[in-house]
Design a protein around this motif. Structure first.
Motif, PDB file in Angstrom:
ATOM      1  N   HIS A  50      -8.029   5.660   6.039  1.00 45.57           N
ATOM      2  CA  HIS A  50      -8.127   5.388   4.593  1.00 45.57           C
ATOM      3  C   HIS A  50      -8.674   3.995   4.291  1.00 45.57           C
ATOM      4  O   HIS A  50      -8.572   3.529   3.174  1.00 45.57           O
ATOM      5  N   SER A  74       2.461   9.485  -4.702  1.00 42.09           N
ATOM      6  CA  SER A  74       2.146  10.259  -3.504  1.00 42.09           C
ATOM      7  C   SER A  74       3.176   9.990  -2.429  1.00 42.09           C
ATOM      8  O   SER A  74       3.832   8.942  -2.410  1.00 42.09           O
ATOM      9  N   LEU A  76       2.413   9.230   0.395  1.00 47.38           N
ATOM     10  CA  LEU A  76       1.869   8.157   1.231  1.00 47.38           C
ATOM     11  C   LEU A  76       2.380   6.780   0.802  1.00 47.38           C
ATOM     12  O   LEU A  76       2.315   5.825   1.573  1.00 47.38           O
ATOM     13  N   ASP A  77       2.864   6.687  -0.443  1.00 44.24           N
ATOM     14  CA  ASP A  77       3.146   5.378  -1.034  1.00 44.24           C
ATOM     15  C   ASP A  77       4.038   4.484  -0.174  1.00 44.24           C
ATOM     16  O   ASP A  77       3.711   3.323   0.073  1.00 44.24           O
ATOM     17  N   VAL A  80       2.281   3.270   2.875  1.00 39.67           N
ATOM     18  CA  VAL A  80       1.257   2.265   2.584  1.00 39.67           C
ATOM     19  C   VAL A  80       1.915   0.911   2.285  1.00 39.67           C
ATOM     20  O   VAL A  80       1.459  -0.128   2.743  1.00 39.67           O
ATOM     21  N   CYS A 185      -3.798   6.323  -3.543  1.00 39.95           N
ATOM     22  CA  CYS A 185      -2.857   7.216  -2.861  1.00 39.95           C
ATOM     23  C   CYS A 185      -2.844   8.592  -3.505  1.00 39.95           C
ATOM     24  O   CYS A 185      -2.740   9.610  -2.817  1.00 39.95           O
ATOM     25  N   ILE A 202      -7.632   3.465   0.225  1.00 39.56           N
ATOM     26  CA  ILE A 202      -6.365   3.069  -0.395  1.00 39.56           C
ATOM     27  C   ILE A 202      -6.317   1.549  -0.465  1.00 39.56           C
ATOM     28  O   ILE A 202      -6.657   0.863   0.503  1.00 39.56           O
TER      29      ILE A 202
END
Lengths: 255, 334
Positions: A50, A74, A76-77, A80, A185, A202
């Motif tokens: 990403h 998301s 993914l937050d 990340v 994200c 991202i």
């Protein structure tokens, strides 16, 4: 002779299932090894898959405890947000995750505890008691919480109003809150997808830490705190990275 | 690897070569079968109430799992015995580290686990010099590595807790495993474990029936002088009787020497128990863990073996020796 300071594990005496779901859970060698392996893998994936970009890394406090808060769009937050932290804190980072998603089944609870190092927040019965427990831990154990005050993922990518639980967690404590804004994200892993789409960039913007030690630990303080943090997160979205090192101390309660 | 070594490590067909192994295995099986019948009878006669029955059942079920878990690796072969004892040592260390807070020192904890693994390797390898060298080397490494954090505050505490942990769960438990390097290891380990566990039970029973004066009320309020003495006498008798057959044909087959061995096992067993009680009192904990229902943690069950293992090992080693007929350094060569 002076007595030694012997501190047994916070979750000692809990059966395994309960200790995985406990807010007092502490890592042993195996889970520490797994956390390091997991975060190294995630960091590599985010950078390669990403093109992860982090602005304002210098705004991170040098030592825990502190709280990272951000907009939530998301799954993914949390990954990340925790990825840019120095590796020696990898074991001290606790994403605060929804109990009903991340700790419902034994399999999921094992994954959340051994890999994510998440602590559960039960949305239906999230009483002041759990927040008080998290608050006490923050004050006695140098740890980093990763928290999404919207209380859940935004279904359309737009930021929701923040909930005041964050206020109950930090008002009147010296623990700084670091506002962050996550971009991309939602695009990379929206709520309706199961696997992320690699290639979508991202970006994380880390703002200057906010100090709330003078804010009263009661309703008015919580509301003010929540508004301040929400404004700071929104500010990061529109203004891009905040200039840092401008000589100003971590801004106290900004109107 | 010679046939002799292979048979010792993996020869499950030889499991019952020694009569003591066979008799003790059968006796334990008989006890495990008889106990539920006794419970049923006692309940039928109204001697025990519902609550006591539940507690007894929980303890019984724990033993029903523990005895096979301990006995099966011993019967299967020395390899499984040594690996099992290595794993037991690491799990005991884990409980200790979580109780005293040492688990937060990841580097030292890792070093101790590596040390225990190396001890287990030295035992498996039948490399006595390395086995003996590991304790001073581990202590030296712990003292040295603890400096690296550059945090003098708490240095003594960190190092002392680490050294204690390694000595108890690496060195002392390692001696239990090292017995498995002898061809005759099955009856010897069974004798040690049986007498140590019986010692606990004797102390409990003698204390309940005769005990009045407390042994050391601050450390362990339920222990009595009568219990300690009763266990000393009964364990000495048990070890002398069983030991007569275990050590048949060796210099240890003599009543006075076996009586001393029995007394040493009883004393070191009770002291190990009290040592763990002291640790728990110091920390303000009731149990070290929750792994074994009705008993507490692993350490609550194996505390008495910790000190008895090296005492037994060196006493028997002095008169008989371990694995003198067995090839040394089976993995590392040399």
């Amino acid at each position: 002779m002076e007595p030694w300071e012997l501190k047994p594990a916070r979750d000692i005496g809990l059966p395994i299932g309960a200790s995985l779901r406990s807010l007092q859970r502490e890592s042993g060698l195996v889970s520490t090894g797994l956390h390091w392996a997991w975060w190294t893998f995630i960091q590599a994936y985010l950078v390669l898959g990403h093109r992860l970009r982090v602005h304002g890394r210098e705004n991170l406090p040098a030592q825990p405890p502190y709280i990272l808060v951000a907009n939530h769009t998301s799954h993914l937050d949390a990954l990340v947000l925790a990825a840019p932290l120095p590796w020696r804190f990898r074991d001290r980072v606790f994403p605060i995750a929804a109990g009903d998603v991340f700790f419902e089944t034994p399999m999921m609870a094992t994954f959340s505890a051994f890999f994510l190092n998440a602590l559960p927040m039960w949305r239906k019965s999230c009483g002041p008691h759990a927040l008080q427990e998290l608050r006490e831990r923050l004050l006695t154990d140098p740890c980093v919480y990763v928290l999404f005050p919207e209380g859940g993922r935004s279904r359309d990518g737009k930021m929701q109003p923040f909930k005041k639980g964050l206020g109950m967690l930090v008002a009147e404590t010296p623990v700084p809150v670091v506002p962050c804004y996550l971009e991309g994200c939602f695009d990379a892993l929206p709520p309706n997808r199961r696997v992320p789409r690699p290639g979508r960039q991202i970006t994380v913007r880390i703002g200057a830490p906010l100090d709330f030690s003078t804010l009263p630990n009661q309703r008015t303080g919580w509301e003010q705190l929540t508004q301040t943090v929400e404004a700071a997160v929104r500010g990061l979205r529109s203004n891009g990275p905040r200039p840092s090192g401008s000589g100003e101390p971590a801004c106290a309660v900004a109107p | 690897m010679s046939d002799k070594t292979y048979d010792r490590l993996y020869g499950f067909r030889n499991a019952f070569d020694h009569d003591v192994t066979l008799v003790v295995t059968l006796a334990l099986a008989a006890v495990l079968l008889a106990v539920p019948c006794i419970f049923w009878l006692l309940a039928r006669l109204g001697k025990i109430d519902e609550r006591a029955r539940g507690e007894l059942w929980r303890r019984y079920l724990s033993w029903l799992v523990l005895i096979p878990v301990l006995l099966i690796p011993i019967l299967l072969g020395a390899a499984w015995t040594i690996i099992g004892i290595g794993a037991l040592s690491i799990f005991c260390y884990r409980e200790y580290a979580r109780a005293v807070g040492l688990f937060r020192e990841k580097t030292l904890s890792l070093l101790i686990v590596v040390g225990i693994t190396l001890i287990t390797f030295a035992v498996f390898d039948h490399w006595y010099n390395f086995f003996m060298a590991l304790t001073p080397l581990a202590i030296a490494s712990l003292v040295a590595v603890a400096i690296l954090a550059d945090e003098p505050k708490g240095y003594i505490q960190r190092v002392a807790l680490s050294v204690l942990g390694f000595c108890l769960f690496g060195t002392c438990m390692g001696h239990l495993g090292y017995i498995a390097n002898d061809e005759n290891y099955r009856p010897m380990i069974i004798l040690l474990l049986l007498s140590v566990e019986a010692n606990d039970i004797f102390a409990f029973m003698a204390g309940k029936t005769l005990g009045r004066r407390k042994l050391c009320p601050n450390t362990s309020p339920n222990k009595t002088i009568a219990g300690a003495l009763g266990a000393l006498v009964l364990t000495t008798l048990l070890v002398s009787a069983v030991g007569w057959f275990v050590f048949a044909g060796t210099p240890l087959q003599s009543w006075p020497l076996l009586a001393v061995l029995g007394a040493l096992i009883s004393l070191s067993g009770q002291l190990g128990d009290l040592a763990l009680s002291s640790i728990k009192r110091d920390l303000g904990l009731k149990d070290m863990g929750v792994l074994i229902p009705g008993h507490g943690g692993l350490l609550d069950r194996f505390d008495s073996v910790l000190l008895a293992a090296p005492v037994f090992f060196h006493y028997v080693g002095y008169f008989v020796g371990f694995g003198l007929e067995q090839a040394p350094r089976i993995v590392s060569g040399g």
